[in-house]
Design an enzyme around this catalytic site. Sequence first.
Site, mmCIF file in Angstrom:
data_model
loop_
_atom_site.group_PDB
_atom_site.id
_atom_site.type_symbol
_atom_site.label_atom_id
_atom_site.label_comp_id
_atom_site.label_asym_id
_atom_site.label_seq_id
_atom_site.Cartn_x
_atom_site.Cartn_y
_atom_site.Cartn_z
ATOM 1 N N GLN A 13 0.987 -1.210 -0.066
ATOM 2 C CA GLN A 13 -0.024 0.021 -0.088
ATOM 3 C C GLN A 13 0.803 1.127 0.093
ATOM 4 O OE1 GLN A 13 -3.517 1.245 2.821
ATOM 5 N NE2 GLN A 13 -1.464 1.396 3.816
ATOM 6 N N ASP A 14 1.878 1.352 0.916
ATOM 7 C CA ASP A 14 2.510 2.371 1.053
ATOM 8 C C ASP A 14 3.458 2.780 -0.085
ATOM 9 O OD1 ASP A 14 1.034 2.628 3.316
ATOM 10 O OD2 ASP A 14 2.849 3.030 4.829
ATOM 11 N N ALA A 88 8.367 -5.264 5.060
ATOM 12 C CA ALA A 88 8.191 -5.865 6.088
ATOM 13 C C ALA A 88 7.269 -7.065 6.252
ATOM 14 C CB ALA A 88 7.588 -4.740 7.311
ATOM 15 N N TYR A 101 11.107 -15.232 11.233
ATOM 16 C CA TYR A 101 10.664 -14.659 9.810
ATOM 17 C C TYR A 101 10.610 -13.362 9.908
ATOM 18 C CZ TYR A 101 9.355 -13.386 5.302
ATOM 19 O OH TYR A 101 9.319 -12.707 3.896
ATOM 20 N N THR A 133 6.528 2.070 13.780
ATOM 21 C CA THR A 133 5.168 1.922 13.911
ATOM 22 C C THR A 133 4.859 2.210 15.359
ATOM 23 O OG1 THR A 133 3.721 -0.006 14.037
ATOM 24 C CG2 THR A 133 5.959 -0.699 14.297
ATOM 25 N N GLU A 135 2.825 0.354 16.829
ATOM 26 C CA GLU A 135 2.888 -0.838 17.635
ATOM 27 C C GLU A 135 4.042 -0.791 18.640
ATOM 28 O OE1 GLU A 135 0.796 -3.341 17.795
ATOM 29 O OE2 GLU A 135 -0.715 -2.292 16.459
ATOM 30 N N TYR A 157 6.211 -8.899 16.143
ATOM 31 C CA TYR A 157 6.435 -7.689 15.059
ATOM 32 C C TYR A 157 7.021 -6.412 15.529
ATOM 33 C CZ TYR A 157 4.873 -3.838 12.083
ATOM 34 O OH TYR A 157 4.511 -2.723 11.344
ATOM 35 N N LYS A 161 10.529 -4.426 15.091
ATOM 36 C CA LYS A 161 10.579 -2.921 14.673
ATOM 37 C C LYS A 161 11.322 -2.133 15.830
ATOM 38 C CE LYS A 161 8.052 -2.315 10.697
ATOM 39 N NZ LYS A 161 8.765 -1.657 9.687
#
Length: 383
Positions: A13-14, A88, A101, A133, A135, A157, A161
Amino acid sequence: MGKTALITGITGQDGAYLAEYLIKKGYTVHGIKRRASLFNTDRIDHLYQDPQLDNRNLILHYGDMTDSLNITNIIGDVKPDEIYNLAAQSHVKVSFDTPEYTANVDGLGTLRILEAVRLLGLTEKSRIYQASTSELYGLVQEIPQKETTPFYPRSPYAVAKMYAYWITVNYREAYNMFACNGILFNHESPLRGETFVTRKVTRALSRIALGIQNDIYMGNLSSKRDWGHAKDYIKAMYLILQQDAPDDYVIATGVTTTIRDFITMAFKEIGVTVAFKGDGANETGEIVSIDEAVFGTKIGETYLAPLKKRLGEKIIKVDPKYFRPTEVELLIGDATKARTKLSWEPQYTLETLIKDMMQSDVKEMKKEAYLKEGGYRILNYFE
């Protein structure tokens, strides 16, 4: 001559929005995509140019964030002025299933880019944007969250990050690199992947309205997120790399909304009102009324009668399998620094974001309904 940019994750998307944005600004854009037996370039097909053409402004390279030699070779060949690391394994729930992974791609992948730039002697030329992010904040320590808020990641995740965030800061300070983190809060669009919650909702609600899906199963409906439009957020990425000095920025709208309310707003966009009952795994949502004029305009009168028969039915349900082992309950960002230093202001509200996504998915799902019905409707029905 214009600048050259390298985008990892260009098929996402980005990456798609950013590629289009930079090309319009006169950049030559190089993108890295993983090799697959199926084409996965739908989001950038409108930008594609035949490899035989001279002076192309979009050039794709096969690559993988887990392959150091591959990444180094591409950066060495392109020698980009700007690198946007958007690649990512970005699905939070999936990161619990594939933690190793996720760490390799999201964490070490960033290190591979930074180290390639250093080893190739491009520290004075190549500016690096790292996609961080919200998150990272996880179990939030401060409301709202800003650049100085302590991190408390709650998923593999987010942990990966966090490594990527700090290794970017470390290389900036150790090697005087122009390397920046954009701590982006949730940003959505019609190009969002179908397994991400907002797109899952707008796609499913369009299908329910058109009679080609019966219900939708969700996770934690009470989770709160700060949602913006990806088109606004990729502009912030660009601005971050145009500054005189490298720095890290929170990019957010400052408005938080529950997933439950997102669903309510998405249904309202097509004239449908829903009500929720129960809590936790027993919570359900049902259609309580339909604004026939709005529904007829947005969806079509053909589909009104079948949906009216479903008034009172439980069409929104909760499945505990979508719960995360460690949940992030609340995210809301303070983008004061970006607004002040970058002069960045989002153009989309949550309402206009949802309108954009619903209009796109209704149009797309009408094509599916058309085919399911035998293809007897006239083609311009979708325009």
